[in-house]
Write an enzyme that holds these catalytic residues in place. Structure first.
Site, PDB file in Angstrom:
ATOM      1  N   HIS A 125       5.072  -8.796  12.841  1.00  0.00           N
ATOM      2  CA  HIS A 125       4.578  -9.063  11.620  1.00  0.00           C
ATOM      3  C   HIS A 125       4.778  -7.686  10.608  1.00  0.00           C
ATOM      4  CE1 HIS A 125       1.938 -10.575   8.504  1.00  0.00           C
ATOM      5  NE2 HIS A 125       0.699 -10.041   8.884  1.00  0.00           N
ATOM      6  N   CYS A 176      -0.835  -9.643   3.266  1.00  0.00           N
ATOM      7  CA  CYS A 176       0.465 -10.192   4.063  1.00  0.00           C
ATOM      8  C   CYS A 176       1.118 -11.347   3.724  1.00  0.00           C
ATOM      9  CB  CYS A 176      -0.445 -10.608   5.732  1.00  0.00           C
ATOM     10  SG  CYS A 176      -1.758  -9.459   6.144  1.00  0.00           S
ATOM     11  N   ILE A 224       2.001  -4.800  15.767  1.00  0.00           N
ATOM     12  CA  ILE A 224       2.099  -3.825  14.670  1.00  0.00           C
ATOM     13  C   ILE A 224       3.731  -3.883  14.896  1.00  0.00           C
ATOM     14  CG2 ILE A 224       1.825  -1.508  13.521  1.00  0.00           C
ATOM     15  CD1 ILE A 224      -0.672  -3.100  13.710  1.00  0.00           C
ATOM     16  N   LYS A 264       3.101 -13.873  15.990  1.00  0.00           N
ATOM     17  CA  LYS A 264       2.624 -13.617  17.298  1.00  0.00           C
ATOM     18  C   LYS A 264       3.530 -12.694  18.131  1.00  0.00           C
ATOM     19  CE  LYS A 264      -0.045 -13.519  20.738  1.00  0.00           C
ATOM     20  NZ  LYS A 264       0.908 -12.201  20.997  1.00  0.00           N
TER      21      LYS A 264
END
Lengths: 388, 135
Positions: free
Chosen positions: A334, A84, A210, A330
């Site tokens: 992401h 990430c 997602i 959040k």
């Protein structure tokens, strides 16, 4: 060292675009970055591109040349993978390249396509950022790993699910005006608490969604900006990176992220500032507990104090130190390989004053971006400052 | 595709036989195989030292959303427990989530556990299993 300026930033809307190809997502972000920068794409000397799970999600390895084509640049192009933190390390190498005087113009960013996978497929894809032999085979999912960290944090310092719910509520609130955010809807503390469990103690609203999306940034030398009369008032003044043991079980402490602390120390030293100089931060809140660990590693909260920062209003939009004014991972979303680049885009706009949430930080001069890979076995921190 | 992982498989075999071990470097740092040098300090040689019979749970989670390899196992409890010079991550058997209404309360930080090897319900794959020790 050459001063590095952010000439332009570009993002796609973060969200669910299962039918869109990765190359199209990155092309859109790059287009916006070039338009924002006013830089001719033929001047680009390198492309640093972040992507994590493209081989699984799109059956596409070797993505960098493909993305150079999509962006319409012809130059050395390299894919960076650090889970990430993939775009974070791509940005870091771009910054180092310009700072070293090796190039005047570098395009950096990243892309992730995820929603074309089903939930189990995406869960599997994310889990491979953990140690396969000793964690994934023991049932550790990505939310599960952060749940282990959350429980260890509660045990070491106290805190509750309600404290975490305040972080979710804050970041959803911040995302409301952000045109690039996946979720532009409020979530109350009660709703967050009552959402179904994913990996206890973490529940659905403790987790980022997602997401599909891309980010692109045009970094230039200050000299190039001046010669070409660019409007590029924000400089990247510090960069730092840290690495920790891969598996949580092998760390000195499970309730802390020293790789991020190492990255922060290096970035602050590079910029010649300290945590007390920071006016705003975009941090890697893939889970609510991750924001707590991030602000403690950045020195923006003492160990054990980060858990209450949102509930006490210290990190809210009107607090002393707003954290994740973009909505964070959040609520903004992401797309893992794009996230580190999007954070730089958000901090740049907040400092330039053209972000929908800039009104909350009218006098801000220093912002930090914190991007983490896996359970923070990798971490990248950048310091951005208003240079003119 | 070979599913063998030399070093790891021998370690799992030993754990299953009740002969689990940690690798320990001259400086006393523990690690798990396969290793050529200590991941903490780079020193060698590494010696195989028996794991203590009992470990202590340091953190745990009840996973409700699994990856495909654990489809039929969820919900399940994963814990990290300290065994002397190393920590092991494993699936907790013999307690929740069904044994305790799904909230994992039958296990706590500090619970004493022993380590062994079991199978995933989903595909029979071998996994590290932690069981609370009767006290």
């Amino acid at each position: 060292m050459t001063e590095v300026r952010v000439a332009g930033v570009g993002l796609t809307r973060f969200g669910s675009h299962p039918e869109r190809t990765g190359r199209d997502l990155f092309a859109e972000a790059a287009d916006r970055a070039f338009a924002d920068a006013g830089v001719d794409r033929t001047d680009v000397e390198e492309l640093n591109y972040g992507n994590f799970m493209g081989a699984l999600a799109e059956h596409q390895g070797h993505q960098a040349p493909l993305m150079a084509e999509a962006a319409g640049v012809r130059c050395p192009a390299t894919r960076y993978e650090s889970a990430c933190a993939s775009a974070g390390v791509a940005v870091r190498e771009a910054v180092r390249t310009v700072a070293a005087g090796d190039a005047d113009v570098v395009l950096a960013g990243g892309m992730e396509r995820m929603t074309n996978l089903d939930t189990e497929g995406a869960t599997e894809g994310l889990a491979i950022a953990a140690d396969d032999l000793f964690e994934v085979r023991a049932g550790v999912t990505f939310p599960g790993a952060y749940a282990l960290m959350a429980r260890a944090y509660f045990e070491a310092h106290g805190g509750s699910r309600e404290d975490l719910a305040h972080i979710a509520a804050k970041n959803h609130e911040n995302a409301l005006p952000n045109e690039y955010a996946q979720f532009r809807s409020e979530v109350s503390v009660e709703e967050a608490l009552e959402s179904p469990p994913v990996a206890e103690p973490l529940h659905l609203y403790d987790a980022c969604p997602i997401t599909d999306g891309a980010s692109a940034l045009v970094f230039v030398s200050a000299e190039y900006a001046a010669d070409n009369d660019l409007d590029a008032p924000v400089a990247v003044t510090g960069t730092g990176q840290g690495t920790d043991r891969m598996a949580l079980a092998d760390r000195t402490e499970i309730a802390a992220t020293p790789a991020a602390a190492d990255a922060a120390t290096a970035a602050y030293d590079d910029a010649g500032i300290g945590p007390g100089d920071v006016d705003l931060a975009e941090v890697h809140d893939c889970f609510t507990i991750a924001e707590v660990l991030a602000i403690e590693s950045l020195g923006l909260a003492d160990p054990g104090e980060g858990i209450a920062a949102a509930r006490e209003g210290r990190t809210t939009a009107d607090g002393d130190l707003p954290v994740n004014l973009s909505g964070g991972l959040k609520a903004k979303g992401h797309p893992v390989g794009a996230t580190g680049g999007s954070q730089i885009a958000e901090v740049t706009r907040l400092l330039r004053g053209d972000h929908p949430n800039s009104e909350h930080v009218p006098d801000a001069e220093v912002g930090v971006a914190h991007n983490a890979g896996g359970t923070v076995a990798s971490a990248v921190v950048h310091v951005l400052e208003v240079a003119e | 595709m070979s599913d063998r992982n030399t070093g790891y498989d021998e370690w799992i075999d030993a754990l299953a036989a009740g002969e689990g071990y940690a690798l320990v470097c001259p400086e006393g740092h523990g690690s798990l195989p396969p290793r050529r040098v200590c991941p903490e300090c780079g020193s060698s040689p590494l010696s195989e030292e028996p794991l203590p019979a009992e470990g202590t749970v340091e953190t745990y989670t009840v996973v409700h959303v699994p990856s495909p390899r654990f489809s039929d196992d969820a919900p399940y409890v994963t814990a990290v427990a300290r065994f002397g010079p190393v920590r092991l991550t494993g699936i907790v058997r013999g307690v929740g989530p069904d044994a305790d209404d799904g909230d994992g309360d039958a296990i706590e930080v500090g619970t004493a556990v022993e380590a062994g090897v079991g199978e995933r319900e989903t595909d029979g794959g071998r996994i590290v299993v932690l069981r609370p020790v009767e006290t």
